[in-house]
Design a protein around this motif. Structure first.
Motif, mmCIF file in Angstrom:
data_model
loop_
_atom_site.group_PDB
_atom_site.id
_atom_site.type_symbol
_atom_site.label_atom_id
_atom_site.label_comp_id
_atom_site.label_asym_id
_atom_site.label_seq_id
_atom_site.Cartn_x
_atom_site.Cartn_y
_atom_site.Cartn_z
ATOM 1 N N SER A 23 -25.464 20.058 -1.989
ATOM 2 C CA SER A 23 -24.633 20.787 -1.027
ATOM 3 C C SER A 23 -23.646 21.713 -1.714
ATOM 4 N N ASP A 24 -23.005 22.551 -0.866
ATOM 5 C CA ASP A 24 -21.972 23.458 -1.372
ATOM 6 C C ASP A 24 -20.569 22.904 -1.169
ATOM 7 N N THR A 25 -20.471 21.723 -0.560
ATOM 8 C CA THR A 25 -19.167 21.128 -0.298
ATOM 9 C C THR A 25 -19.307 19.622 -0.116
ATOM 10 N N MET A 26 -18.177 18.929 -0.039
ATOM 11 C CA MET A 26 -18.137 17.505 0.273
ATOM 12 C C MET A 26 -17.132 17.289 1.397
ATOM 13 N N LEU A 27 -17.283 16.170 2.113
ATOM 14 C CA LEU A 27 -16.390 15.841 3.217
ATOM 15 C C LEU A 27 -15.233 14.962 2.741
ATOM 16 N N PRO A 28 -14.139 14.924 3.512
ATOM 17 C CA PRO A 28 -12.987 14.081 3.142
ATOM 18 C C PRO A 28 -13.338 12.591 3.189
ATOM 19 N N PHE A 29 -12.692 11.832 2.312
ATOM 20 C CA PHE A 29 -12.826 10.371 2.270
ATOM 21 C C PHE A 29 -11.500 9.789 1.838
ATOM 22 N N GLY A 30 -11.178 8.596 2.348
ATOM 23 C CA GLY A 30 -9.936 7.919 1.989
ATOM 24 C C GLY A 30 -8.786 8.309 2.901
ATOM 25 N N GLN A 31 -7.685 7.584 2.775
ATOM 26 C CA GLN A 31 -6.529 7.857 3.613
ATOM 27 C C GLN A 31 -5.434 8.568 2.840
ATOM 28 N N ARG B 130 -6.608 10.637 -0.154
ATOM 29 C CA ARG B 130 -7.642 11.391 0.569
ATOM 30 C C ARG B 130 -8.159 12.514 -0.315
ATOM 31 N N ARG B 131 -9.467 12.645 -0.387
ATOM 32 C CA ARG B 131 -10.074 13.635 -1.251
ATOM 33 C C ARG B 131 -11.454 14.018 -0.715
ATOM 34 N N ASN B 132 -11.934 15.183 -1.089
ATOM 35 C CA ASN B 132 -13.228 15.674 -0.607
ATOM 36 C C ASN B 132 -14.342 15.201 -1.537
ATOM 37 N N VAL B 133 -14.897 14.013 -1.230
ATOM 38 C CA VAL B 133 -15.887 13.394 -2.121
ATOM 39 C C VAL B 133 -17.042 12.729 -1.362
ATOM 40 N N ARG B 134 -17.089 12.866 -0.034
ATOM 41 C CA ARG B 134 -18.097 12.145 0.748
ATOM 42 C C ARG B 134 -19.317 13.020 0.979
ATOM 43 N N CYS B 135 -20.492 12.470 0.705
ATOM 44 C CA CYS B 135 -21.756 13.191 0.880
ATOM 45 C C CYS B 135 -21.969 13.540 2.347
ATOM 46 N N ILE C 191 6.479 -8.768 0.168
ATOM 47 C CA ILE C 191 6.245 -7.634 1.072
ATOM 48 C C ILE C 191 5.038 -7.941 1.953
ATOM 49 N N GLU C 192 5.267 -8.119 3.217
ATOM 50 C CA GLU C 192 4.189 -8.420 4.162
ATOM 51 C C GLU C 192 4.027 -7.331 5.218
ATOM 52 N N ASP C 193 5.063 -6.537 5.420
ATOM 53 C CA ASP C 193 4.997 -5.463 6.409
ATOM 54 C C ASP C 193 3.992 -4.397 5.963
ATOM 55 N N PRO C 194 3.003 -4.068 6.807
ATOM 56 C CA PRO C 194 1.963 -3.104 6.416
ATOM 57 C C PRO C 194 2.513 -1.742 5.980
ATOM 58 N N HIS C 195 3.522 -1.248 6.677
ATOM 59 C CA HIS C 195 4.088 0.058 6.316
ATOM 60 C C HIS C 195 4.771 -0.009 4.956
ATOM 61 N N GLN C 196 5.489 -1.093 4.703
ATOM 62 C CA GLN C 196 6.167 -1.241 3.411
ATOM 63 C C GLN C 196 5.150 -1.346 2.276
ATOM 64 N N ARG C 197 4.029 -2.020 2.537
ATOM 65 C CA ARG C 197 2.965 -2.087 1.529
ATOM 66 C C ARG C 197 2.397 -0.698 1.263
ATOM 67 N N GLU C 198 2.245 0.076 2.313
ATOM 68 C CA GLU C 198 1.680 1.426 2.166
ATOM 69 C C GLU C 198 2.566 2.305 1.302
ATOM 70 N N ILE C 199 3.883 2.223 1.486
ATOM 71 C CA ILE C 199 4.775 3.088 0.714
ATOM 72 C C ILE C 199 5.075 2.512 -0.668
ATOM 73 N N THR C 200 4.728 1.246 -0.890
ATOM 74 C CA THR C 200 4.959 0.629 -2.198
ATOM 75 C C THR C 200 3.706 0.623 -3.059
ATOM 76 N N PHE C 201 2.568 0.259 -2.452
ATOM 77 C CA PHE C 201 1.323 0.083 -3.202
ATOM 78 C C PHE C 201 0.270 1.155 -2.909
ATOM 79 N N GLY C 202 0.478 1.950 -1.854
ATOM 80 C CA GLY C 202 -0.462 3.026 -1.554
ATOM 81 C C GLY C 202 -1.388 2.767 -0.388
ATOM 82 N N GLN C 203 -1.445 1.514 0.073
ATOM 83 C CA GLN C 203 -2.323 1.189 1.203
ATOM 84 C C GLN C 203 -1.817 -0.086 1.879
#
Length: 264
Positions: free
Chosen positions: A34-42, A58-63, A196-208
């Motif tokens: 292909s000439d491009t890839m689709l987005p993947f990840g958050q 998030r990055r353009n790496v999906r077939c 850390i159990e709060d999902p939002h706090q995990r996201e801003i601390t660990f990335g997900q």
């Protein structure tokens, strides 16, 4: 009416795939170029973007055709081109933890002794070839597998050292495991905080939201402390046509042929 609708959607998809045919990227699973890839990840939270997490975000790496992404293509290309496990007549016993769909299908067809395991979660469905399995208590004898794949799993497990020990235990001397995780080479030390159990706090601390740590440069030390001899391999330039992440190294974790060597 449903048949016509499905046929119409199929034609539209084929036209879309035809439109994006090119020579920039090639998928080793489905063979589509292909000439491009689709987005993947958050998308990463602003708080952790500064850490430059490799293997996350998030990055353009999906077939476009089969949906494969960079992380499973990386493992597949290493197994095919470097480890040569798809060579006919090569006996291989392989354990795949939390298997990715495209990679699993390729390995199921490889004619090897292939075992898949995942910790079943309520509300999810799993293919019939996947066994309910806890990586902290692998139901196998010592020195069972030539290869163990554990691709972006350890960051979800509070007792990651115990998981490493189980993988090491069930790996044959002379075998190897690919233990990929999201990692920041800007961090000297891994960040983990089990309070850390709060999902939002995990996201801003660990990335997900479902991660319990963000590995730093000391990830290699953690692997070595649990018995592995670690080789860092990067094949992204050599196989750039498969749209691999140029910054993602492979952690090839080996078990020495003679375990007594660890006690020299």
């Amino acid at each position: 009416m449903t048949i016509l609708k499905n046929l119409y959607q199929k034609v539209l998809r084929e036209l879309w795939l035809f439109k994006h045919r090119g020579h920039d990227y090639s998928c080793p699973f489905c063979g589509y170029s292909s000439d491009t890839m689709l987005p993947f990840g958050q998308e990463l939270a602003e708080e952790v973007k500064k850490d430059h997490i490799i293997g996350g975000g998030r990055r353009n790496v999906r077939c476009l055709k089969c949906g494969s992404h960079d992380r499973e293509r990386l493992i597949y290309i290493y197994l095919r081109e470097i480890a040569h496990i798809f060579d006919s007549g090569k006996e291989t016993h392989l354990l795949h933890i939390a298997p990715e769909p495209r990679l699993s299908q390729a390995l199921l067809k490889a004619g090897i002794d292939y075992v898949c395991g995942d910790l079943f979660t309520e509300g999810y469905t799993y293919p019939e070839y996947v066994r309910n399995m806890d990586v902290l208590h692998l139901p196998f004898e010592d020195n069972t597998f030539d290869i163990i794949l554990c691709n972006h799993v350890l960051e979800h497990i509070p007792e990651d050292r115990k998981a490493m020990q189980e993988i090491f235990r069930t790996l044959k001397p002379g075998g190897f495991s690919l233990l990929q995780v999201p990692v920041s080479y800007l961090l000297e030390h891994t960040i983990e905080d089990f309070t850390i159990e709060d999902p939002h706090q995990r996201e801003i601390t660990f990335g997900q939201q479902d991660h319990c740590r963000l590995y730093g440069k000391d990830y290699i030390n953690r692997l070595q402390e649990n018995g592995f001899e670690v080789e860092i391999v990067n094949i992204s330039k050599e196989y750039a046509q498969f749209c691999l992440n140029p910054e993602e190294n492979l952690f090839v974790c080996k078990k020495r042929l003679h375990p007594s060597d660890y006690f020299d």
